[in-house]
Design an enzyme around this catalytic site. Sequence first.
Site, PDB file in Angstrom:
ATOM      1  N   LYS A  32       0.295  -1.053  -0.304  1.00 44.38           N
ATOM      2  CA  LYS A  32       0.174  -0.031  -0.177  1.00 44.38           C
ATOM      3  C   LYS A  32       1.080   1.135  -0.122  1.00 44.38           C
ATOM      4  O   LYS A  32       2.178   1.190   0.550  1.00 44.38           O
ATOM      5  CB  LYS A  32      -1.043   0.577   1.219  1.00 44.38           C
ATOM      6  CG  LYS A  32      -0.563  -0.380   2.938  1.00 44.38           C
ATOM      7  CD  LYS A  32      -1.549  -0.238   3.552  1.00 44.38           C
ATOM      8  CE  LYS A  32      -0.503  -0.464   5.465  1.00 44.38           C
ATOM      9  NZ  LYS A  32      -1.227  -1.700   5.953  1.00 44.38           N
ATOM     10  N   TYR A  83      16.789  28.694  10.982  1.00 41.13           N
ATOM     11  CA  TYR A  83      15.260  29.183  12.038  1.00 41.13           C
ATOM     12  C   TYR A  83      14.986  28.851  13.858  1.00 41.13           C
ATOM     13  O   TYR A  83      15.669  27.670  14.085  1.00 41.13           O
ATOM     14  CB  TYR A  83      14.558  28.157  11.672  1.00 41.13           C
ATOM     15  CG  TYR A  83      13.667  28.634   9.846  1.00 41.13           C
ATOM     16  CD1 TYR A  83      13.871  30.418   9.805  1.00 41.13           C
ATOM     17  CD2 TYR A  83      13.329  28.087   9.237  1.00 41.13           C
ATOM     18  CE1 TYR A  83      13.929  30.477   8.093  1.00 41.13           C
ATOM     19  CE2 TYR A  83      13.992  28.319   7.715  1.00 41.13           C
ATOM     20  CZ  TYR A  83      13.474  30.183   7.375  1.00 41.13           C
ATOM     21  OH  TYR A  83      13.262  29.902   5.855  1.00 41.13           O
TER      22      TYR A  83
HETATM   23  C1  LIG Z   1      -0.168  -2.530   6.975  1.00 40.99           C
HETATM   24  C2  LIG Z   1      -0.769  -3.616   6.771  1.00 40.99           C
HETATM   25  C3  LIG Z   1      -0.349  -4.810   6.485  1.00 40.99           C
HETATM   26  C4  LIG Z   1       1.067  -4.760   6.568  1.00 40.99           C
HETATM   27  O1  LIG Z   1       1.142  -4.294   7.993  1.00 40.99           O
HETATM   28  P1  LIG Z   1       2.882  -4.659   8.663  1.00 40.99           P
HETATM   29  O2  LIG Z   1       3.062  -3.665   9.608  1.00 40.99           O
HETATM   30  O3  LIG Z   1       3.479  -3.340   7.374  1.00 40.99           O
HETATM   31  O4  LIG Z   1       3.968  -5.764   8.145  1.00 40.99           O
HETATM   32  C5  LIG Z   1      -0.931  -6.152   6.781  1.00 40.99           C
HETATM   33  N1  LIG Z   1      -2.348  -6.245   6.856  1.00 40.99           N
HETATM   34  C6  LIG Z   1      -3.343  -5.213   6.832  1.00 40.99           C
HETATM   35  C7  LIG Z   1      -4.563  -5.017   6.783  1.00 40.99           C
HETATM   36  C8  LIG Z   1      -2.816  -3.977   6.692  1.00 40.99           C
HETATM   37  O5  LIG Z   1      -2.866  -2.936   6.598  1.00 40.99           O
END
Ligand SMILES: *Cc1c(COP(=O)(O)O)cnc(C)c1O
Length: 386
Positions: A53, A273
Amino acid sequence: MPYPPASHAPTLSRATVPADARAVLTIKLGALRANWATLNRHSGTAECAGVLKADAYGLGLEEIAAALRDEGCKTFFVATLAEARRIRAIDPAATLYVLDGLLPGAAAHYAGFDLRPCLSSLEEIREWAAFSQGRGRKLSAAVHLDTGLSRLGLPPSEVAALAAEPSLLEAFQCALIMSHLACADEPSHPKNASQRALFDTLRASLRPAPASLANSAGVFLGPDYHYDLVRPGIALFGGRAFVGESNPMQWVVELRARILQVREVPEGSSVGYGAAYTCDRPTRIATIACGYADGFLRAISRVDRTAGAVGFVGPHPVPIIGRVSMDLITVDVTGVPADLARRGAWVEVLGSRTTIDDLTDRAGTIGYELLTRLGRRIHRVYVDGA
Ligand SMILES: *Cc1c(COP(=O)(O)O)cnc(C)c1O
């Protein structure tokens, strides 16, 4: 301070980095593939999918998906329909799940690209079942159960309603029953076992289907959590999956930024800054071409008396000083030979010596956030070796 040797760090060749690149993200596909193979071994007989994702955690969906496919990964999870279509375009055979679930009225968009929504409510299940029946064939999807995250998925009351209406799950192909752990990064957290127990109870009330519970950290909770398919994301990219143990994954990303200017300032000069950092000795400062607009979180700034993050010029550690600004970071190169810390040279700000997790622990956030924010104006180089 002991630092691991720099010998592994690939030097950036003129051939791969254009002269106008101000910052370069090197993505090591060999390390990515090795990480998937490690996770696959750890998962025993369960299938090891890849969660890609947010543009593969910011690292480039097409490149990452193709590399994992070549290593043997056959199933991918993404957040959005658009992400799934991008993978479909390069991998006609992949099994693709969309974690968003089914957007109302969008079923044809999933079916047209052979994408599987992770159905998250009875309403979504009804819509997919009806669409599937209308098509006259059993379209595949996952059913997402909420076992304690209170986010997406059917809560136990909806699972009971689903169990009471068996025709719904017969109207389409339920290819996976899944749930997601809230606390897998803390292996001893009691929520892990309670979610697993609830997952088993809920599944037992439904038609049998392949099951999936584990994210990256869940893979390391052991075989009880593997079921038929595991869903690692962050560990593929070398991020720390769980707290308090050494990280078995290889580093996948290195971020280097170019020195734009070097200057000497006297003791007592403030830097950046807010004049938030004051030099306690004559200091040579290099200003480098990366800032919070590139995703280098402002919370990584070093103000007076805080322990700062450290970059590297070759083997030499160079502390970040002052506030990270939109486009620039300042580092202390006082101890570095002038021929190394010069205009146009590279400072490594993220890699095996300063890891994503080192930086984000300091910034009060997690590696996931830094990775997914690394900006598109950073030049990307994909290398094959580990
Ligand atoms: C993001 C996600 C994962 C992967 O999680 P990680 O901690 O990055 O391994 C797996 N399942 C679902 C439903 C997720 O949203």
